[in-house]
Every structure is written in structure tokens, then in C-alpha cells.
Design a protein around this motif. Structure first.
Motif, PDB file in Angstrom:
ATOM      1  N   LEU A 193     -31.703   7.582  17.712  1.00 40.64           N
ATOM      2  CA  LEU A 193     -30.603   8.422  18.176  1.00 40.64           C
ATOM      3  C   LEU A 193     -30.800   8.748  19.647  1.00 40.64           C
ATOM      4  N   ARG A 194     -29.767   8.567  20.445  1.00 39.70           N
ATOM      5  CA  ARG A 194     -29.788   8.905  21.859  1.00 39.70           C
ATOM      6  C   ARG A 194     -28.650   9.866  22.159  1.00 39.70           C
ATOM      7  N   VAL A 195     -28.828  10.652  23.227  1.00 43.66           N
ATOM      8  CA  VAL A 195     -27.782  11.570  23.690  1.00 43.66           C
ATOM      9  C   VAL A 195     -27.626  11.383  25.189  1.00 43.66           C
ATOM     10  N   GLY A 196     -26.434  10.959  25.643  1.00 44.47           N
ATOM     11  CA  GLY A 196     -26.181  10.696  27.053  1.00 44.47           C
ATOM     12  C   GLY A 196     -26.856   9.407  27.479  1.00 44.47           C
ATOM     13  N   PRO A 197     -26.800   9.038  28.751  1.00 36.79           N
ATOM     14  CA  PRO A 197     -26.111   9.777  29.819  1.00 36.79           C
ATOM     15  C   PRO A 197     -24.595   9.608  29.831  1.00 36.79           C
ATOM     16  N   GLN A 198     -24.065   8.727  28.964  1.00 36.19           N
ATOM     17  CA  GLN A 198     -22.617   8.555  28.935  1.00 36.19           C
ATOM     18  C   GLN A 198     -21.960   9.869  28.506  1.00 36.19           C
ATOM     19  N   SER A 199     -20.788  10.138  29.080  1.00 37.27           N
ATOM     20  CA  SER A 199     -20.109  11.400  28.792  1.00 37.27           C
ATOM     21  C   SER A 199     -18.658  11.157  28.419  1.00 37.27           C
ATOM     22  N   ALA A 200     -18.141  12.046  27.575  1.00 38.96           N
ATOM     23  CA  ALA A 200     -16.726  11.989  27.219  1.00 38.96           C
ATOM     24  C   ALA A 200     -15.847  12.513  28.344  1.00 38.96           C
ATOM     25  N   GLY A 201     -16.461  13.194  29.330  1.00 39.12           N
ATOM     26  CA  GLY A 201     -15.719  13.676  30.489  1.00 39.12           C
ATOM     27  C   GLY A 201     -14.659  14.703  30.126  1.00 39.12           C
ATOM     28  N   ALA A 202     -13.676  14.830  30.998  1.00 40.79           N
ATOM     29  CA  ALA A 202     -12.602  15.796  30.772  1.00 40.79           C
ATOM     30  C   ALA A 202     -11.508  15.222  29.876  1.00 40.79           C
ATOM     31  N   ASP A 203     -11.374  13.914  29.885  1.00 40.35           N
ATOM     32  CA  ASP A 203     -10.328  13.257  29.118  1.00 40.35           C
ATOM     33  C   ASP A 203     -10.872  11.936  28.577  1.00 40.35           C
ATOM     34  N   PRO A 204     -11.073  11.775  27.258  1.00 47.96           N
ATOM     35  CA  PRO A 204     -10.549  12.653  26.208  1.00 47.96           C
ATOM     36  C   PRO A 204     -11.398  13.895  25.933  1.00 47.96           C
ATOM     37  N   PRO A 229     -31.736  16.741  55.016  1.00 48.96           N
ATOM     38  CA  PRO A 229     -32.189  17.890  54.216  1.00 48.96           C
ATOM     39  C   PRO A 229     -31.170  18.275  53.150  1.00 48.96           C
ATOM     40  N   LEU A 230     -31.578  18.167  51.887  1.00 48.34           N
ATOM     41  CA  LEU A 230     -30.754  18.532  50.752  1.00 48.34           C
ATOM     42  C   LEU A 230     -31.561  19.465  49.850  1.00 48.34           C
ATOM     43  N   ILE A 231     -30.866  20.354  49.136  1.00 42.55           N
ATOM     44  CA  ILE A 231     -31.540  21.153  48.121  1.00 42.55           C
ATOM     45  C   ILE A 231     -32.074  20.200  47.068  1.00 42.55           C
ATOM     46  N   ASP A 232     -33.333  20.391  46.701  1.00 46.07           N
ATOM     47  CA  ASP A 232     -34.012  19.481  45.780  1.00 46.07           C
ATOM     48  C   ASP A 232     -33.522  19.747  44.360  1.00 46.07           C
ATOM     49  N   ILE A 233     -32.522  18.996  43.944  1.00 51.05           N
ATOM     50  CA  ILE A 233     -31.890  19.166  42.628  1.00 51.05           C
ATOM     51  C   ILE A 233     -32.112  17.905  41.810  1.00 51.05           C
ATOM     52  N   HIS A 234     -32.589  18.084  40.586  1.00 50.62           N
ATOM     53  CA  HIS A 234     -32.786  16.947  39.684  1.00 50.62           C
ATOM     54  C   HIS A 234     -31.658  16.951  38.658  1.00 50.62           C
ATOM     55  N   THR A 235     -30.950  15.846  38.549  1.00 48.32           N
ATOM     56  CA  THR A 235     -29.770  15.744  37.688  1.00 48.32           C
ATOM     57  C   THR A 235     -30.011  14.736  36.580  1.00 48.32           C
ATOM     58  N   ILE A 236     -29.634  15.109  35.365  1.00 50.13           N
ATOM     59  CA  ILE A 236     -29.700  14.184  34.234  1.00 50.13           C
ATOM     60  C   ILE A 236     -28.354  14.178  33.520  1.00 50.13           C
ATOM     61  N   GLY A 237     -28.087  13.102  32.814  1.00 49.12           N
ATOM     62  CA  GLY A 237     -26.835  12.966  32.079  1.00 49.12           C
ATOM     63  C   GLY A 237     -26.916  13.657  30.732  1.00 49.12           C
ATOM     64  N   ALA A 238     -26.999  14.991  30.757  1.00 50.94           N
ATOM     65  CA  ALA A 238     -27.077  15.779  29.529  1.00 50.94           C
ATOM     66  C   ALA A 238     -26.181  16.990  29.692  1.00 50.94           C
ATOM     67  N   GLY A 239     -24.932  16.861  29.320  1.00 52.36           N
ATOM     68  CA  GLY A 239     -23.985  17.964  29.397  1.00 52.36           C
ATOM     69  C   GLY A 239     -23.315  18.171  28.055  1.00 52.36           C
ATOM     70  N   GLY A 240     -22.387  19.115  28.030  1.00 53.15           N
ATOM     71  CA  GLY A 240     -21.691  19.365  26.775  1.00 53.15           C
ATOM     72  C   GLY A 240     -20.914  18.159  26.292  1.00 53.15           C
ATOM     73  N   GLY A 241     -20.467  17.317  27.227  1.00 55.52           N
ATOM     74  CA  GLY A 241     -19.712  16.128  26.838  1.00 55.52           C
ATOM     75  C   GLY A 241     -20.549  14.895  26.617  1.00 55.52           C
TER      76      GLY A 241
END
Length: 656
Positions: free
Chosen positions: A328-339, A305-317
Motif C-alpha cells: 500500500l502506498r499513499v501519494g505523491p499523486q494527488s486528486a487535486g482540487a478537481d475532482p 537564499p530560500l527558506i529551507d522547506i522540505h516538501t513531500i507529496g502527502a496531503g489530504g488529496g
């Protein structure tokens, strides 16, 4: 002092409770060693308050990252002879129906590390082939030769007769390797799902175990709890045995935090939008979190049993890029915290969603994270200009297009947890949080016809707040033999009573007082002949409750057709006092702190007021376009929307 810590892909968030007061803090994450950021944040909070943490509640990504990067333990699998390939065959469902070249997800165990054990149990729990002492000796020799770090034991029908798994575990206990038994991890039918869940637990246990032990040594005076994917806290001493339950640790905290804030405002039906630096998590709560046991991570089932959460690669980074077709595409690759995004000035060169927000004026470089981190708009503008030049676009067109595509990706996720599951999003409140959630929430609400957006005052650290208000939770299950055991109240009540006794004994052994425990019971039911079950609260009317839920979900029920039970479940929660929400004083008059130029179209920049969140008067209403800037989150109020703050400092956005 109680401190909740949420480790994200970009930032590590802290919410501390000291004598009823809430303190917040945020530091950049240290992905190579997550504990370093945690210990640094706790050091700062301790120096501010003059006290060490007595309790640390932690949402972690260690297990998730270990799986995604395939850095788990060297794991071996023991299963019944003849079933060695179950984990590799899986289900016949193909992830991409028309793709003849689809790649299966890589397994977490090598075929050479799977051993078939000479034993056999029938589906009714009777033994067809006993497990001999000679076979146990053979298995022990094989394990010693292979030298795995962890071992998963998943024998056929062990949910009905666990004795063979227990005998093997007892014989291997002195070898110093972690053991995961399917009869303990998931004592239910369905061989593939049970084996997959047990195997993932074994794969992650040594990694998660090392991490929490290190954290415990660094915090000897604090009791540590880890957030589970189910939304409950688990004492750190129990985590290694249930490592697979940490896969959605942080996002689960966000859902609980959003629901707690919404309930305080009188809203029970919400859709959550948690947009951080790396990903966006969405979930639906119809009075309570929605749970699933059909979660998969990269094709590997986790049937718990898990909370039903849907995750996509769309963040500020999330990185903007052109695919081979020029789209043009956005994500799912991310710049992460560094750089990180280009505007962080740490060497990034590829534009991100954050860079686009900064370029269009929705982020202020000198007020990011309360001014503790200064952004560099000239770097973002140069990166956007270089990328736009490749396709003959203007930087303005490219920046707005990046935000439009990111919004489209998030809209699809919101539709998946609402419309695709029979819920009308117009009947819900959208709760937006995370560092970037409120920058696009109003636009998403307009797309879906949602009439109100709630942005919590602690929006930027809401997952940590949710972890702070969470309660210790323990889930127990016992398999029922479908078609063999009756789905009668009398039979299930006896089964439930035995499970309840076991559950209460296990929880009390961890030091929790019985007076603080709340117990809920449920049963998995289906019509005879069906392949999937519904989980129904257990009571004298459970069969009628099943028919009502079946009709709500599917539009029909099958009258008095025979029902089958597949499992009984007991959840024990340790009750804690409800949170005390800090009052919001606000300012006396609605007064902009400054103005920003908002890019509303490729040809138009319009001056717009910037309000400081903590200076907003209660109930004062203003119209967009405008920005509201807080320490850890910025809210964009688009044209056509009104915004007001309530008595706790939460913002309400609605069409005006």
C-alpha cells in the motif's frame, strides 16, 4: 483593506486586515486560471467590507506549476564558447547511486538553443579574449533567427567581470525578449549553479510576468506584492526580473505565519507542519527561519537564499494505491482540487487521505469548511470498500493503514529537517496548520518525542496570514574571489560598503523611505580547501563566529587555518508594524456540540466529544479522544493527549 492571498493546489486562502480586524475566506482553487479564484475572493471580501483592496499580497504557484508541467517560455542560453554543455553535464553526484537506469531530469533549454560566445574572462576578473563588435553582431543575428521568448546570459566568471554580459544585453535590448543576466541574478562563482539559476529565471519570467500583469490590470487601484521564497515581499513591478524567487512562494508564507503565532506565545524554536490538500511542507525555525542556497527542484539548482522547506507529496488529496508488489502506498499523486477526494462527490473514485479521515470519524461531513461544503461519507466508504476487497482487507483496516502510511511519510520529512541536521526535535514545539495538519500532528509529536503541539486559531489559512505579516525584502550579493581576495575585515568592509550603497539606492528608487529600511550584512566563509561555505553575520568578530558555527554544525573547527570568503550579502527589509492579534472570547463552559464515532482500531469505534473551536473557554482543558472543529481546520486530540485554548484562541496539545 490589505488582503493576503495564498493560492494552493486545492484551495485559495484569504486573510484581510481592515482597521485592525482580520477577516478570512477560502475558495476552491482554479488551477487552469489561478487569477479567477483570486478575483472572486477579493470581490466577496470587498462586498463584505464595502471597500476595495488597497494592497494585495500574494503567494503564487504559477512559477512552480509552469516548471513542473514544463510550460515555461521557449528559452535560449548564451554562454562562453567551450562551455555550452555545462548546463547538461551538471554535477557528478547521482540522485540514485545504485540505479544504472536513472533518468536525468529533462532540461529546460534545447541544445540547439545554446550558443557559445567568443569571449573569455579569467577567474581573477581579467579579460583573456575581448568581446568584439563583430561577435556581438553574430550573436544578435543568431538570436533573431532562433526567436526565443526569453534569453539567459551566463558567461564564464561574469561575477568577477560583468561587462561582457552587459554589452550583450544592451545590444539585444530592442528585440522584445526577456533577458536574464547571471551577473544580476546570481553574481557568485560556481558555473553550473549560476547558469542553472539564471536559466530557470529566464524560463519562468514570461509566464510569471503575464500572470502578474493580468492581475495588475484587474486590480488597478491596488498595490500588489508577490511573496518570495525567502519569506519577503517583492513589488509586482520587480517580479518578472526575479521570477525564480517565487518557486516556494506559498510555503514560505506558512513558515512566517507559524513563527509569528509561536513568538506571540513565547516560543522561538519551532518545527512547522503545513499539510494541505496536495502536499505537506515542513521547516525548522531556531528563533528565525532557516535558509538554504542549495535548493533543487527536480534536479535543477536554484542557488539563491530560500527558506529551507522540505516538501513531500502527502496531503489530504493524496491518493492511496497498491504498487506492483502489492504494498500500500499513499501519494505523491494527488486528486487535486478537481475532482478532489471521493467524498467531494465530483467524480473521484480512488480513496485519498481525506476519505480515510472522514471514514474513521475525524472529519464531520456537515461541518467541513464551516458547513459551506458538505462531504459524502457514503462515497468514501464505498471507495475504501472496493479497494480493500482487492486485497482481502476490511475497509477499517485499509483506512487506518492509509493514515499510518501518511504519518510515516510526514515523520520522515520532520526527521529530515531536524535530526538529520543536528537538531533534537524534543527541544522544539510542533506548529501544525493547513487544512489537514492538525488531524495527525499529535500522533507525529508522540513519534518524535515532541512535548507540545501548537495549532494556530487561523490554522486553515495560516500561509495567507504569514504573507499578511511579511515585510518587503530585497537580497543583494557580490562575489568575492576565493583564494585571491583576502578574507580580512578591512577588505570585506569595503566590499560590503559598496554593496550596501547599491542596495539602499535600488530599494529607495522603488518608493520606500530610508527611515523604514533595516539592513543586515553577512559573508560566506569556508576553510581553504573546503567545497562549501557557511553564511555568517558580518561584524568585527566574523571569523570567530564562523569557527563557532562550524563547531556547532560539525563538532569541530580547524583553529587558525586560513579562511576564504566567497561572497558578501546585504539584505534590506522594509519594516512594518507588528500584527495585532485578534482577541479570543471563547465560551463560558466546556460543552460538546455533538459526538462522533472515532475508529481507533479496526475493531473499535468509540464515541468522542466534538467541540466547536470558537466556543471553547480560555484555558479549559480536556482529554482525548476528541475533535475540535473550526471553520477551516479540524483538530484530532488522540487518546493520551490533553488540549486547551490560549488567550488568542490557539490550541495547545500535550501528553497527559
Amino acid at each position: 483593506m490589505r488582503v493576503a492571498v495564498d493560492t494552493g493546489g486545492t484551495f485559495t486562502d484569504f486573510v484581510a486586515e481592515v482597521e485592525g480586524q482580520l477577516l478570512t475566506y477560502k475558495v476552491p482553487s482554479t488551477p487552469e486560471d489561478p487569477a479567477r479564484a483570486i478575483l472572486e475572493g477579493l470581490r466577496v471580501l470587498s462586498s463584505r467590507t464595502g471597500r476595495p483592496p488597497e494592497e494585495v499580497l500574494h503567494g503564487t504557484t504559477v512559477g512552480t506549476n509552469a516548471f513542473l508541467t514544463r510550460r515555461g517560455a521557449r528559452v535560449a542560453l548564451l554562454t562562453t564558447r567551450g562551455f555550452e554543455d555545462v548546463i547538461f553535464i551538471g554535477r557528478q553526484a547521482r540522485p540514485e547511486l545504485y540505479n544504472f537506469l536513472v533518468q536525468k531530469p529533462p532540461p529546460v533549454v534545447a541544445r540547439s538553443l545554446v550558443l557559445g560566445v567568443r569571449e573569455r574572462v579569467r577567474a581573477d576578473g581579467t579579460v583573456e579574449l575581448p568581446l568584439s563588435e563583430e561577435e556581438i553582431a553574430r550573436v544578435r543575428l543568431w538570436v533573431k533567427q532562433k526567436r526565443p521568448e526569453a534569453l539567459a546570459i551566463s558567461l564564464l566568471h561574469a561575477y568577477a567581470f560583468p561587462e561582457h554580459e552587459r554589452r550583450l544585453a544592451k545590444a539585444l535590448a530592442d528585440l522584445g525578449i526577456h533577458l536574464s543576466l547571471s551577473s544580476e541574478i546570481r553574481p557568485e562563482f560556481r558555473e553550473f549553479e549560476r547558469t542553472s539559476t539564471t536559466l530557470l529565471n529566464a524560463y519562468l519570467a514570461p509566464v510569471v510576468g503575464r500572470y502578474v500583469r493580468r492581475l495588475g490590470k484587474a486590480l488597478p487601484g491596488a498595490r500588489i506584492f508577490i511573496m518570495q521564497s525567502s519569506g519577503g515581499l517583492l513589488p509586482v513591478e520587480e517580479v518578472e526580473g526575479r521570477a525564480v524567487m517565487t518557486l516556494l512562494s506559498g510555503p514560505a508564507g506558512g513558515v512566517l505565519g507559524a513563527l509569528a503565532v509561536a513568538r506571540a506565545q513565547g516560543f522561538k524554536r519551532i518545527i512547522t507542519l503545513d499539510m494541505g490538500g496536495t502536499s505537506t511542507d515542513v521547516a525548522l525555525c531556531d528563533g528565525a527561519p532557516t535558509y538554504t542556497r542549495e535548493y533543487e527542484i527536480e534536479g535543477h539548482p536554484v542557488a539563491l537564499p530560500l527558506i529551507d522547506i522540505h516538501t513531500i507529496g502527502a496531503g489530504g488529496g493524496s491518493l492511496a494505491w497498491f504498487d506492483p508488489g502489492g504494498a500500500l502506498r499513499v501519494g505523491p499523486q494527488s486528486a487535486g482540487a478537481d475532482p478532489g477526494p471521493v467524498c467531494y462527490g465530483r467524480g473521484g473514485r480512488q480513496p485519498t487521505v481525506t476519505d480515510a479521515h472522514l471514514f474513521v470519524g475525524r472529519l464531520l461531513p456537515h461541518r467541513f469548511l464551516g458547513g459551506r461544503m458538505v462531504l459524502r461519507p457514503e462515497l468514501a466508504a464505498r471507495a475504501l470498500a472496493e479497494m480493500a476487497h482487492l486485497k482481502g482487507l476490511s475497509p477499517e483496516t485499509l483506512a487506518l493503514s492509509i493514515l499510518e502510511i501518511a504519518a510515516t511519510n510526514m515523520e520522515a520529512a520532520l526527521r529530515k529537517v531536524s535530526l538529520e541536521r543536528g537538531y533534537d526535535p524534543r527541544e522544539f514545539v510542533l506548529v501544525a496548520f493547513g487544512g489537514a495538519g492538525a488531524l495527525q500532528a499529535a500522533e507525529l509529536a508522540a513519534r518524535l518525542g515532541i512535548s507540545r503541539v501548537l495549532v494556530p486559531r487561523l490554522s486553515g489559512v495560516l500561509s495567507a496570514l504569514g504573507i499578511l505579516v511579511a515585510e518587503p525584502r530585497f537580497d543583494f550579493a557580490a562575489g568575492v574571489r576565493p583564494g585571491r581576495d583576502p578574507a580580512s575585515y578591512e577588505f570585506l568592509q569595503r566590499k560590503m560598503a559598496a554593496l550596501r550603497k547599491k542596495a539602499l539606492s535600488a530599494v529607495k528608487s522603488l518608493g520606500f523611505a530610508e527611515r523604514d529600511l533595516a539592513v543586515s550584512e553577512s559573508v560566506d566563509l569556508r576553510y581553504a580547501g573546503q567545497a562549501f561555505e557557511l553564511t555568517i553575520p558580518f561584524g568585527t568578530d566574523f571569523q570567530e563566529a564562523f569557527r563557532r558555527e562550524h563547531e556547532r554544525l560539525y563538532g569541530f573547527h580547524l583553529g587558525d587555518r586560513t579562511l576564504e570568503a566567497t561572497a558578501v550579502r546585504v539584505t534590506v527589509t522594509v519594516r512594518r508594524p507588528p500584527p495585532v492579534w485578534p482577541p479570543f472570547k471563547g465560551g463560558r463552559a466546556l460543552q460538546p456540540a455533538e459526538k462522533t464515532l472515532l475508529l481507533l482500531s479496526p475493531e473499535e469505534r468509540r464515541p468522542a466529544p466534538v467541540y466547536l473551536w470558537e466556543d471553547l473557554p480560555q484555558e479549559a482543558e480536556f482529554s482525548g479522544p476528541a475533535l475540535v472543529v473550526g471553520d477551516y481546520a479540524t483538530v484530532f486530540v488522540p487518546p493520551g493527549f490533553l488540549c486547551a485554548a490560549d488567550g488568542h484562541g490557539n490550541l495547545h496539545l500535550y501528553p497527559g
